[in-house]
Design a protein around this motif. Structure first.
Motif, mmCIF file in Angstrom:
data_model
loop_
_atom_site.group_PDB
_atom_site.id
_atom_site.type_symbol
_atom_site.label_atom_id
_atom_site.label_comp_id
_atom_site.label_asym_id
_atom_site.label_seq_id
_atom_site.Cartn_x
_atom_site.Cartn_y
_atom_site.Cartn_z
ATOM 1 N N TRP A 96 35.407 49.757 42.357
ATOM 2 C CA TRP A 96 36.255 48.651 42.964
ATOM 3 C C TRP A 96 35.488 48.462 44.293
ATOM 4 O O TRP A 96 35.370 47.215 44.759
ATOM 5 C CB TRP A 96 37.493 49.329 43.182
ATOM 6 C CG TRP A 96 38.190 48.146 43.862
ATOM 7 C CD1 TRP A 96 38.831 48.048 45.333
ATOM 8 C CD2 TRP A 96 39.074 47.060 43.109
ATOM 9 N NE1 TRP A 96 39.572 46.939 45.276
ATOM 10 C CE2 TRP A 96 39.541 46.101 43.989
ATOM 11 C CE3 TRP A 96 39.003 46.466 41.953
ATOM 12 C CZ2 TRP A 96 40.026 44.879 44.080
ATOM 13 C CZ3 TRP A 96 39.523 45.021 41.598
ATOM 14 C CH2 TRP A 96 40.180 44.597 42.675
ATOM 15 N N GLN A 97 35.021 49.560 44.919
ATOM 16 C CA GLN A 97 34.355 49.641 46.095
ATOM 17 C C GLN A 97 33.100 48.426 46.270
ATOM 18 O O GLN A 97 32.388 48.193 47.143
ATOM 19 C CB GLN A 97 33.865 50.857 46.831
ATOM 20 C CG GLN A 97 35.296 51.723 47.204
ATOM 21 C CD GLN A 97 36.125 50.960 48.173
ATOM 22 O OE1 GLN A 97 35.530 50.435 49.065
ATOM 23 N NE2 GLN A 97 37.308 51.161 48.084
ATOM 24 N N MET A 98 32.428 48.430 45.123
ATOM 25 C CA MET A 98 31.238 47.544 44.950
ATOM 26 C C MET A 98 31.386 46.316 45.146
ATOM 27 O O MET A 98 30.534 45.500 45.212
ATOM 28 C CB MET A 98 30.574 47.906 43.535
ATOM 29 C CG MET A 98 30.393 49.486 43.236
ATOM 30 S SD MET A 98 29.588 49.960 41.552
ATOM 31 C CE MET A 98 28.111 48.902 41.284
ATOM 32 N N LEU A 99 32.643 45.897 45.003
ATOM 33 C CA LEU A 99 33.048 44.309 45.227
ATOM 34 C C LEU A 99 32.747 43.620 46.463
ATOM 35 O O LEU A 99 32.663 42.569 46.531
ATOM 36 C CB LEU A 99 34.635 44.124 44.757
ATOM 37 C CG LEU A 99 35.001 44.397 43.364
ATOM 38 C CD1 LEU A 99 36.212 43.914 43.015
ATOM 39 C CD2 LEU A 99 34.040 44.112 42.334
ATOM 40 N N LYS A 100 32.552 44.745 47.604
ATOM 41 C CA LYS A 100 32.248 44.180 48.678
ATOM 42 C C LYS A 100 31.015 43.358 48.846
ATOM 43 O O LYS A 100 30.558 42.573 49.892
ATOM 44 C CB LYS A 100 32.239 45.307 49.743
ATOM 45 C CG LYS A 100 31.109 46.435 49.476
ATOM 46 C CD LYS A 100 31.197 47.549 50.473
ATOM 47 C CE LYS A 100 30.085 48.694 50.316
ATOM 48 N NZ LYS A 100 30.238 49.795 51.098
#
Length: 250
Positions: free
Chosen positions: A170-174
């Motif tokens: 999910w953190q990769m969505l930044k």
């Protein structure tokens, strides 16, 4: 099923070059060999891969022959099946929804997802990615490698991912821009049943993302609420006449 996925990728990638020929495929996995030979499997996931394999075999007029070879005798192991390959889901966006994505982010020249059947034969364009729930992280890493690789400045496209804030990826969505939201229970998907595409209700919400993320893609409030306690958000300052914290005027 990863062995069968590797077989499917080979037929998909080289089928046109092998058109009309008999192709001998070696595998050390008996389940994959049995399912591919019979074009049938009791596993839902493997049956979907078998359906796609048969579809490509018919498209390229291939005769597929499968043999079992012990792993120690396979000197050219299929790295696709042994690695963390990106899988395609059984469902795809309905044509109306895909056309909306295509109008804003297309054209697309490459596809990961069954939306490739909407392809218009473009040889130049972006990348459309619609991975399965379990391989979203692999898909996002693949996009990141493309962006960081040679000619990365020319890489662009769109990706559909499930709404899963607790997922490790999910953190990769930044690194992406959020372009749209598909709700749970929405009618934006369809699934192949017995060779026919049928509309279904989405079991979970999803996001439509675009890449690369452009400058200015993040929207910030000009002013925060009054009475903010604790550490001020990055970029905000206390300004006379501002009821709370505000972004400074540059």
């Amino acid at each position: 099923w990863r062995e069968l996925l590797g077989i499917l990728r080979v037929v998909q990638a080289f089928g046109d070059q092998l058109r009309g020929r008999t192709v001998l495929i070696e595998t050390d996995n008996m389940a994959a060999k049995g399912a591919a030979s019979k074009f049938a499997s009791s596993s839902e996931d493997m049956q979907e891969l078998v359906r796609r394999l048969l579809e490509y075999a018919e498209r390229f007029e291939l005769t597929l022959r499968f043999v079992h070879t012990p792993g120690e005798l396979l000197h050219r192991p299929d790295q696709t099946s042994r690695g963390d390959a990106v899988e395609e889901p059984r469902a795809r966006l309905v044509r109306k929804e895909f056309r909306a994505v295509l109008a804003r982010h297309g054209p697309f020249a490459e596809y990961i997802g069954t939306e490739r059947q909407y392809a218009e034969g473009n040889t130049r364009g972006g990348l459309f990615v619609h991975p399965s729930y379990n391989t979203v992280g692999s898909a996002l890493r693949l996009i990141g490698e493309r962006l960081a690789g040679p000619n990365g400045e020319d890489v662009r496209g769109a990706v559909v991912v499930p709404w899963a804030p607790s997922a490790k990826w999910w953190q990769m969505l930044k690194h992406f821009s959020v372009e749209g939201f598909y709700p749970e229970g929405g009618g934006h998907l369809e699934i192949n049943q017995m060779g026919r595409w049928v509309g279904v209700r989405a079991r979970r919400p999803s996001l439509l993302l675009s890449f690369p993320r452009g400058a200015g893609a993040r929207v910030l409030q000009v002013q925060t609420e009054q009475g903010f306690a604790g550490t001020a958000p990055a970029g905000y300052v206390s300004v006379a006449g501002c009821n709370g914290l505000c972004l400074p005027v540059l």
